[in-house]
Design an enzyme around this catalytic site. Structure first.
Site, PDB file in Angstrom:
ATOM      1  N   ARG A 160       0.872  -1.183   0.000  1.00  0.00           N
ATOM      2  CA  ARG A 160       0.000   0.000   0.000  1.00  0.00           C
ATOM      3  C   ARG A 160       0.908   1.231   0.000  1.00  0.00           C
ATOM      4  O   ARG A 160       2.125   1.136   0.150  1.00  0.00           O
ATOM      5  CB  ARG A 160      -1.024  -0.006   1.138  1.00  0.00           C
ATOM      6  N   GLY A 161       0.259   2.391  -0.165  1.00  0.00           N
ATOM      7  CA  GLY A 161       1.040   3.613  -0.371  1.00  0.00           C
ATOM      8  C   GLY A 161       1.129   3.843  -1.868  1.00  0.00           C
ATOM      9  O   GLY A 161       1.425   2.914  -2.644  1.00  0.00           O
ATOM     10  N   ALA A 162       0.867   5.090  -2.289  1.00  0.00           N
ATOM     11  CA  ALA A 162       0.692   5.375  -3.715  1.00  0.00           C
ATOM     12  C   ALA A 162       1.871   4.929  -4.593  1.00  0.00           C
ATOM     13  O   ALA A 162       1.675   4.182  -5.571  1.00  0.00           O
ATOM     14  CB  ALA A 162       0.399   6.863  -3.897  1.00  0.00           C
ATOM     15  N   GLN A 189      -2.217   2.428   9.951  1.00  0.00           N
ATOM     16  CA  GLN A 189      -0.919   2.513   9.247  1.00  0.00           C
ATOM     17  C   GLN A 189       0.101   3.309  10.055  1.00  0.00           C
ATOM     18  O   GLN A 189       1.295   3.044   9.975  1.00  0.00           O
ATOM     19  CB  GLN A 189      -1.108   3.168   7.867  1.00  0.00           C
ATOM     20  N   ASP A 241      -1.973  10.745  -2.236  1.00  0.00           N
ATOM     21  CA  ASP A 241      -2.399   9.717  -3.194  1.00  0.00           C
ATOM     22  C   ASP A 241      -2.746  10.299  -4.552  1.00  0.00           C
ATOM     23  O   ASP A 241      -2.640   9.616  -5.573  1.00  0.00           O
ATOM     24  CB  ASP A 241      -3.582   8.938  -2.629  1.00  0.00           C
ATOM     25  N   LYS A 286      -4.681   9.815   3.025  1.00  0.00           N
ATOM     26  CA  LYS A 286      -5.393   8.952   3.969  1.00  0.00           C
ATOM     27  C   LYS A 286      -6.442   9.708   4.782  1.00  0.00           C
ATOM     28  O   LYS A 286      -6.193  10.837   5.209  1.00  0.00           O
ATOM     29  CB  LYS A 286      -4.355   8.295   4.889  1.00  0.00           C
TER      30      LYS A 286
HETATM   31  O1  MRU Z   1      -4.595   3.103   2.201  1.00  0.00           O
HETATM   32  P1  MRU Z   1      -3.109   3.305   2.100  1.00  0.00           P
HETATM   33  O2  MRU Z   1      -2.356   2.749   3.264  1.00  0.00           O
HETATM   34  O3  MRU Z   1      -2.571   2.854   0.774  1.00  0.00           O
HETATM   35  O4  MRU Z   1      -2.939   4.895   2.148  1.00  0.00           O
HETATM   36  C1  MRU Z   1      -1.648   5.413   1.989  1.00  0.00           C
HETATM   37  C2  MRU Z   1      -1.584   6.877   2.128  1.00  0.00           C
HETATM   38  O5  MRU Z   1      -2.570   7.547   2.264  1.00  0.00           O
HETATM   39  C3  MRU Z   1      -0.227   7.495   1.976  1.00  0.00           C
HETATM   40  O6  MRU Z   1      -0.113   8.627   2.776  1.00  0.00           O
HETATM   41  C4  MRU Z   1      -0.009   7.898   0.514  1.00  0.00           C
HETATM   42  O7  MRU Z   1      -0.276   6.824  -0.334  1.00  0.00           O
HETATM   43  C5  MRU Z   1       1.367   8.391   0.269  1.00  0.00           C
HETATM   44  S1  MRU Z   1       2.569   7.107   0.376  1.00  0.00           S
HETATM   45  C6  MRU Z   1       4.093   7.781   0.017  1.00  0.00           C
END
Ligand code: MRU
Length: 385
Positions: free
Chosen positions: A82-84, A234, A275, A286
């Protein structure tokens, strides 16, 4: 001590590609994490994708192996990865895995059909992070550029190389974000972050957390407050763990405590990831990020977003067009194995929210810092170099 506002750095091409040893004296001996990559590809074009299963952290540090596009899709959907930026990299490798089902002698029409099928399938895994679509589109564009001149087998190899490049470039981008962003961090200051925008959310090193890693590496003492980030934690499970692994002083708080710690003067700056960022700077991140930004504004604390250029979606004029993922009720009602809400209760579970550009002090990219945040300044930073 407040970080300085209004800094804008011009694009510079110097990427930090080497691991710099941490200069803090708080390095924990537990460095297991640094030997295991968030994502790693094993073998050549017919190889497989390994990834840390982030749903198990911090209790277990385990990898899973994806040998087909379906396993990658499931891993993205279930937030094993997870994470963009990380899901963009996973999707690029997912395309390579999906193409492995083609026979060696597949002709170009069969290749194109399978590529379209796999790309469309992977794009259904999660809707909000634009990096997923950016990576898939980049893979498709690479293939399209070669249709005239190369065989299906050659294009498959080229797509594998493209996925490797997306992965490697992200490492360098994160280092560059850290290099720019750490200039905002004053020695002895304390920062708040929300969710996880660290090495686990990228190829390595992170976006928002890169500021803290780079500040520590440059010899600054910093303290980080990590929101736990309901409902999937997270912040507690991943950010607190990752910062401890890297020897950064971290204090975990519940999301509802952010207002108080700001009021108490404990926070000098906020840094979060993103994201998707619209052309005017409105930023999806998030769920809970918007609230943190409002609180930061109310307390006169600078609020920064750290994100690669690939997280901008200039097709959207503002944040109202960003698709917001809604996830299942179970994440709120029995997130980690224990029922915490009455059976049958109605639940609303948006996984992201949009922070208006007006609340954002600056956006830290690999090219420099955009501040003040405006459509004009974003367009200038993103214009081809
Ligand atoms: O639902 P997730 O855990 O994928 O959400 C992740 C986030 O919101 C992060 O802050 C975002 O993707 C940036 S990661 C460098």
């Amino acid at each position: 001590m407040r970080a300085e506002n209004g800094v804008r750095l011009l694009a510079d091409a110097i990427f930090l590609t080497v691991e710099i040893s941490c200069k803090t004296d708080r390095i924990t001996p537990l460095m297991t994490y640094r030997n295991i990559e968030t994502l790693s590809w094993i073998g050549g074009c017919n190889g497989s994708l390994k990834m840390i299963d982030q749903t198990l952290l911090p209790a277990e540090l385990k990898e899973i192996t994806c040998k087909d596009a379906e396993t990658v899709w499931e891993a993205v959907k279930k937030l094993r990865v997870r994470g963009a930026p990380a899901i963009g990299i996973a999707a690029a490798y997912g395309v390579c895995l999906g193409l492995q089902t083609l026979p060696d002698n597949a002709d170009l029409p069969a290749f194109k059909a399978r590529l379209d099928e796999v790309a469309a399938y992977l794009a259904t895994s999660r809707p909000t992070a634009v990096n997923l679509f950016w990576a898939i589109d980049r893979m498709k564009a690479k293939a399209e550029s070669l249709f005239e001149s190369k065989s299906a087998a050659e294009i498959r190899e080229a797509l594998f190389a493209e996925a490797r490049s997306i992965h490697e470039e992200d490492r360098q981008i994160c280092r560059a974000i850290g290099k720019h962003g750490q200039m905002l961090i004053q020695n002895g200051s304390a920062w708040l972050t929300h969710c996880n925008a660290g090495g686990l959310a990228t190829a390595d090193y992170g976006t928002a957390l890169a500021l803290f890693f780079a500040a520590a590496e440059s010899g600054k003492t910093i303290r980080v407050f990590a929101d736990e980030t309901r409902p999937l934690l997270q912040g507690a499970r991943l950010t607190a763990w990752e910062l401890m692994q890297r020897g950064i002083d971290v204090t975990l708080i519940c999301d509802s405590m952010a207002a108080l710690v700001m009021r108490q003067g404990k926070i000098d700056g906020v840094a979060v990831g993103a994201d998707r960022i619209a052309a005017n700077g409105d930023t999806a991140n998030k769920i809970g990020t918007y609230g943190v930004a409002v609180l930061a504004k109310a307390h006169g604390i600078p609020f920064y977003v750290a994100a690669p250029v690939s997280t901008f979606d200039l097709t959207l004029a503002d944040g109202s067009g960003i698709p917001i993922e809604e996830r299942g009720a179970d994440e709120i009602c029995e997130g980690f194995g224990k029922r915490t809400a009455p059976d049958g209760v109605r639940v609303y579970n948006p996984a992201f929210d949009v922070t208006p550009a007006a609340l954002i002090t600056g956006i830290i990219t690999e090219r420099g810092i955009i501040s003040p945040v405006s459509g004009k300044n974003i367009a200038a930073m993103l214009s081809p170099v």
